[in-house]
Design an enzyme around this catalytic site. Structure first.
Site, PDB file in Angstrom:
ATOM      1  N   LYS A 156       0.809  -0.884   0.399  1.00 39.89           N
ATOM      2  CA  LYS A 156       0.459   0.071  -0.152  1.00 39.89           C
ATOM      3  C   LYS A 156       0.417   1.492  -0.603  1.00 39.89           C
ATOM      4  O   LYS A 156       2.079   1.074   0.007  1.00 39.89           O
ATOM      5  CB  LYS A 156      -0.625   0.215   1.587  1.00 39.89           C
TER       6      LYS A 156
ATOM      7  N   ARG B 172      -3.745  -9.862   4.966  1.00 38.12           N
ATOM      8  CA  ARG B 172      -4.720  -9.668   3.080  1.00 38.12           C
ATOM      9  C   ARG B 172      -2.871  -9.601   2.522  1.00 38.12           C
ATOM     10  O   ARG B 172      -2.677  -8.561   2.513  1.00 38.12           O
ATOM     11  CB  ARG B 172      -5.271  -9.123   2.917  1.00 38.12           C
TER      12      ARG B 172
END
Ligand code: 8Y7
Length: 276
Positions: A221, A255
């Protein structure tokens, strides 16, 4: 603790890895490389072999700035892959969607969990999920993917995220969804500045103490890109460091894009957690 994912058990007595399978042509991290169904299926089987405990399949990109896709398009992307995978995978499939029609079709095709970044807030989603019997991950987001990173604002990000998730749990419970079917996710990167994300991760244990299993997505991210000044394909070390911090504080599902490396990282953490 054992989660029943549509007949496939998911043992959450230890932290587990969720492998990401993006079926979007514009998917921001793998450039749509696994777009063709055959390659998607091969990728899912590889992630299972690498130790993923669940595979998250998504047909609509939720990255900042992404445009919406139609129901028909999303169904066409995900359903053939779920139908092909469900009978051959030992681990459950999670469907990453916020559309009620996709939830229903995906579960009918064999998906065993719903991963909704809108926390069942879109029209019809709560009712659709209540009519199914699989677990549901409720994620916090401020705003909408198209604009959520423009000006995220909180008085107290941790308190507000926790409050939102508690309210959604109450809403689900009122709709007849049993509490043991719910997972919580603070939604890293979804309407949060770098400092918001770092603060949420540092205090993730607060969310864990609510008692429901916590799922986190940190892999590749932008918070990693920002701190390290690395492009997407060079964020593995940063992703592993953040996964470790989440697992250490009690997150139960991480995840990730890089399954093998992440499985090793959480195995080491579990080894430390398991001794006195
Ligand atoms: C998350 C997610 C994405 C996350 C959950 C990305 C679909 C962006 N991130 N679902 N989805 N949590 N539950 O970077 O953090 O993978 S998409």
């Amino acid at each position: 603790m054992l989660l029943d994912c549509g007949g496939k058990p998911l043992d959450l007595s230890e932290p587990r890895i969720m492998g990401i399978l993006n079926l979007t042509p514009d998917s921001f991290s793998d450039g749509g490389r696994f777009n063709a169904p055959d390659r998607a299926i091969a990728q899912a089987l590889q992630m299972q072999a690498d130790g993923a405990a669940i595979i998250d399949i998504g047909g609509e990109s939720t990255r900042p700035g992404a445009e919406a896709v139609s129901i028909e398009e999303e169904l066409a992307r995900v359903i053939p892959v779920i139908e092909a995978l469900a009978p051959v995978l030992d681990v459950p499939i999670s469907i990453d969607t916020s559309k009620p029609e996709v939830m229903q079709a995906a579960v009918a095709a064999g998906a065993g969990m719903i991963n909704d970044v809108y926390a069942l807030c879109r029209p019809g989603a709560l009712e659709a999920a209540a009519g199914l019997s699989v677990p549901i991950c409720l994620m916090h987001m401020q705003g909408e993917p198209r604009s959520m990173q423009q000006q995220p604002q909180y008085q107290d990000v941790l308190a507000e995220v926790a409050e939102f998730l508690r309210a959604q749990v109450a809403r689900c419970t009122a709709a007849g969804i049993a509490g043991h079917r719910l997972l919580l996710d603070p939604g890293f990167g979804f309407g949060k500045s770098l400092v918001h994300n770092l603060h949420l991760l540092k205090h993730l244990d607060v969310l864990v103490r609510d008692g429901l299993p916590v799922l986190v997505g940190l892999s590749r991210k932008s918070m990693i890109g920002t701190v390290l000044d690395r492009p997407l394909e060079q964020r593995l070390s940063g992703s592993l460091a953040l996964a470790a911090l989440a697992a250490w504080q009690g997150a139960r599902i991480i995840r990730v894009h890089d399954v093998r490396e992440s499985v090793d990282a959480i195995k080491m953490i579990q080894a430390v957690c398991a001794v006195e």
